[in-house]
Write an enzyme that holds these catalytic residues in place. Structure first.
Site, PDB file in Angstrom:
ATOM      1  N   CYS A 112       0.806  -1.226   0.000  1.00 36.22           N
ATOM      2  CA  CYS A 112       0.000   0.000   0.000  1.00 36.22           C
ATOM      3  C   CYS A 112       0.838   1.276   0.000  1.00 36.22           C
ATOM      4  CB  CYS A 112      -0.927   0.009   1.202  1.00 36.22           C
ATOM      5  SG  CYS A 112      -2.144  -1.311   1.133  1.00 36.22           S
TER       6      CYS A 112
HETATM    7  N1  NAD Z   1      -2.713  -6.405   1.430  1.00 40.03           N
HETATM    8  C1  NAD Z   1      -3.135  -5.334   2.070  1.00 40.03           C
HETATM    9  O1  NAD Z   1      -2.742  -5.058   3.215  1.00 40.03           O
HETATM   10  C2  NAD Z   1      -4.142  -4.373   1.445  1.00 40.03           C
HETATM   11  C3  NAD Z   1      -4.818  -3.465   2.279  1.00 40.03           C
HETATM   12  C4  NAD Z   1      -5.745  -2.601   1.729  1.00 40.03           C
HETATM   13  C5  NAD Z   1      -5.967  -2.629   0.357  1.00 40.03           C
HETATM   14  N2  NAD Z   1      -5.302  -3.508  -0.451  1.00 40.03           N
HETATM   15  C6  NAD Z   1      -5.622  -3.500  -1.887  1.00 40.03           C
HETATM   16  O2  NAD Z   1      -6.454  -4.617  -2.182  1.00 40.03           O
HETATM   17  C7  NAD Z   1      -6.179  -5.142  -3.491  1.00 40.03           C
HETATM   18  C8  NAD Z   1      -5.819  -6.623  -3.411  1.00 40.03           C
HETATM   19  O3  NAD Z   1      -4.616  -6.774  -2.661  1.00 40.03           O
HETATM   20  P1  NAD Z   1      -4.188  -8.151  -1.990  1.00 40.03           P
HETATM   21  O4  NAD Z   1      -3.099  -7.791  -1.025  1.00 40.03           O
HETATM   22  O5  NAD Z   1      -5.369  -8.910  -1.490  1.00 40.03           O
HETATM   23  O6  NAD Z   1      -3.576  -8.926  -3.252  1.00 40.03           O
HETATM   24  P2  NAD Z   1      -3.107 -10.450  -3.314  1.00 40.03           P
HETATM   25  O7  NAD Z   1      -2.022 -10.504  -4.321  1.00 40.03           O
HETATM   26  O8  NAD Z   1      -2.876 -10.973  -1.926  1.00 40.03           O
HETATM   27  O9  NAD Z   1      -4.377 -11.232  -3.881  1.00 40.03           O
HETATM   28  C9  NAD Z   1      -4.943 -10.991  -5.104  1.00 40.03           C
HETATM   29  C10 NAD Z   1      -5.532 -12.287  -5.679  1.00 40.03           C
HETATM   30  O10 NAD Z   1      -6.206 -11.938  -6.887  1.00 40.03           O
HETATM   31  C11 NAD Z   1      -6.017 -12.994  -7.815  1.00 40.03           C
HETATM   32  N3  NAD Z   1      -6.284 -12.488  -9.160  1.00 40.03           N
HETATM   33  C12 NAD Z   1      -5.504 -11.705  -9.953  1.00 40.03           C
HETATM   34  N4  NAD Z   1      -6.153 -11.412 -11.098  1.00 40.03           N
HETATM   35  C13 NAD Z   1      -7.355 -12.020 -11.035  1.00 40.03           C
HETATM   36  C14 NAD Z   1      -8.473 -12.084 -11.910  1.00 40.03           C
HETATM   37  N5  NAD Z   1      -8.463 -11.433 -13.078  1.00 40.03           N
HETATM   38  N6  NAD Z   1      -9.534 -12.804 -11.537  1.00 40.03           N
HETATM   39  C15 NAD Z   1      -9.538 -13.457 -10.345  1.00 40.03           C
HETATM   40  N7  NAD Z   1      -8.519 -13.437  -9.470  1.00 40.03           N
HETATM   41  C16 NAD Z   1      -7.446 -12.713  -9.817  1.00 40.03           C
HETATM   42  C17 NAD Z   1      -4.595 -13.439  -7.557  1.00 40.03           C
HETATM   43  O11 NAD Z   1      -4.384 -14.765  -8.038  1.00 40.03           O
HETATM   44  C18 NAD Z   1      -4.502 -13.344  -6.031  1.00 40.03           C
HETATM   45  O12 NAD Z   1      -4.834 -14.569  -5.407  1.00 40.03           O
HETATM   46  C19 NAD Z   1      -5.079  -4.237  -4.038  1.00 40.03           C
HETATM   47  O13 NAD Z   1      -5.656  -3.210  -4.776  1.00 40.03           O
HETATM   48  C20 NAD Z   1      -4.433  -3.668  -2.789  1.00 40.03           C
HETATM   49  O14 NAD Z   1      -3.818  -2.410  -3.061  1.00 40.03           O
HETATM   50  C21 NAD Z   1      -4.397  -4.399   0.069  1.00 40.03           C
END
Ligand code: NAD
Length: 420
Positions: A260
């Site tokens: 982030c």
């Molecule tokens: N990790 C954090 O602490 C956090 C906190 C707040 C916001 N976010 C935001 O949330 C979003 C997701 O982050 P995350 O950390 O969960 O990511 P992540 O990488 O842990 O998980 C994302 C998942 O999405 C899947 N994926 C990718 N493309 C896809 C598609 N087209 N269809 C279906 N699945 C698909 C991937 O295989 C993966 O399992 C981002 O925008 C991030 O900035 C993350």
């Protein structure tokens, strides 16, 4: 509709959401593009820090199922998109995952569906990028289906605030869209807060992360000159935070990491530049300061060794804790990586230890893992504490070290103990 909700993207964000919805008795499907993620979950294995294997088993018992089969999305009343929003190799927002997830939902969109984007992104994404993909079906947002942006605020490793008790912000394409989201999230989240539209919800998330980014940069810059002036910045912060209003404590460190803070403010500054043609100066300055912290840490390491008549070249430097935050295994964007690279370039023999990881993905083959941390601190010329995991007895490790450089301000200063 057989399913209450499909969560698209089962990572750090999607999985805790699916867990809360399942706990509340909703019929939840998880859709992920990765067969490894889906197979792991269906066999009861968690791949994120905040959920244990037992949590996944409980979800499966509660009816949760993961799939790679896009056609099943058509059975859901609500689709929530939780896919990554990284930066491209040239540092620009990369919305490819959002676009492909949007297309998968568009292929299965039906009248009355509520589609929610949770991925962090720049203002206008829901309206200008996601809406056209969904409307290419002929269905119209706000008339035939509901469209909402709701920023994810999950803080992996936070034991006090999780998906259920962190207020959820929702911004609808229309007021009716927002109302549909309030009703949906209200089933399993304690407080839901409406904004006037999707752009306000998108910008609220970026304000939150930019605020952290800028305040961390402020103390990082102060850490550098306070060291020169012989002022203990941690003591300064402890004093300042006794003020019961108007101040929030932020702490310096070896650089910013994670999914982030180093990334999201870029989404906002890019948007301001692309749409308005001028810079978002606060963000750009904060980026510049935070990005120089790894170099600053290495320079201080060099000075510490120099005082012992040693050079970085040929010295053994042990890095303690290489994940981007304490007590989790997430290695993404960790400042430990540029620090290790700079040390290696200077000719140091670099080792690492981290109770949460055995393989350091970014430094595989270049930096070996110390087996026994107590032995390793004794034999290293310099130990640098990069992450204060609670498994570490930091005072004991500092006492056993030849030289100990604490970038987290956890140990009292001493002859052989140096703070950032
Ligand atoms: N990790 C954090 O602490 C956090 C906190 C707040 C916001 N976010 C935001 O949330 C979003 C997701 O982050 P995350 O950390 O969960 O990511 P992540 O990488 O842990 O998980 C994302 C998942 O999405 C899947 N994926 C990718 N493309 C896809 C598609 N087209 N269809 C279906 N699945 C698909 C991937 O295989 C993966 O399992 C981002 O925008 C991030 O900035 C993350």
């Amino acid at each position: 509709m057989a399913l209450d909700v499909v969560v698209v993207g089962l990572g750090y964000v999607g999985l805790p959401l699916a867990q809360e919805a399942t706990k509340a008795g909703l019929a939840v499907l998880g859709f992920d593009a990765s067969a490894a993620v889906v197979d792991g979950l269906n066999s009861g294995k968690s791949h994120v820090d905040d959920l244990s294997d037992a949590d996944i088993s409980q979800m499966l018992e509660g009816g949760f199922e993961a799939t790679t089969e896009p056609g099943r999305i058509a059975d859901a009343k609500v689709a929530v998109i939780c896919v990554p929003t990284p930066l491209s190799s040239d540092g620009l927002p990369d919305l490819a995952y959002v676009q492909s997830a949007g297309q998968t939902i568009a292929d299965n969109l039906h009248p009355g569906m509520l589609v929610i984007l949770e991925s962090t992104t720049y203002p206008g994404t829901t309206d200008e990028v996601l809406r056209p993909i969904l409307e290419s079906t002929g269905l119209k947002a706000g008339e035939d289906f509901h469209l909402v942006f709701s920023p994810e605020r999950i803080d992996p490793g936070n034991e006090k605030f999780g998906a259920k008790n962190t207020p959820k912000v929702v911004g609808g394409h229309t007021p009716a869209c927002a109302d549909a989201a309030v009703e949906f999230y209200g089933k399993f989240i304690d407080t839901v807060v409406k904004t006037s539209g999707t752009r306000e919800a998108e910008t609220a998330k970026l304000l939150e992360n930019t605020y952290r980014h800028i305040n961390i940069a402020l103390v990082n810059e102060m850490a550098q000159f306070c060291h020169e002036l012989g002022i203990d910045l941690w003591d300064v912060i402890d004093a300042a935070k006794t003020k019961p209003f108007g101040f929030q404590a932020f702490y310096p460190g070896p650089g910013v990491g994670g999914h982030c803070i180093p990334i999201d403010p870029n989404y906002l500054s890019h948007n301001v530049r692309a749409k308005l043609g001028y810079p978002f100066r606060f963000v750009e300055l904060a980026q510049e300061i935070n990005a120089t912290m790894p170099q600053y840490v290495v320079r201080r390491a060099q000075d510490i060794l120099n005082d012992d008549s040693k050079s970085l070249r040929g010295s053994t430097v042990l890095l303690l804790g290489v994940t981007y935050k304490p007590n989790i295994a997430d290695q993404r964007e960790s400042p430990a990586v540029p620090i290790a690279k700079l040390l290696l370039n200077a000719g140091a023999n670099v080792q690492f230890h981290d109770p949460f990881i055995n393989e350091w993905d970014a430094m595989k083959g270049r930096v070996s893992r110390a087996g026994d941390v107590a032995d390793a601190v004794q034999s290293a010329d310099l130990t640098i504490l990069l992450q204060d995991h609670s498994d570490y007895d930091i005072n004991a490790l500092a006492a056993a070290s030849q030289e100990f450089f604490d970038t987290r301000g956890k140990t009292p200063r001493g002859d052989k103990v140096h703070r950032l």
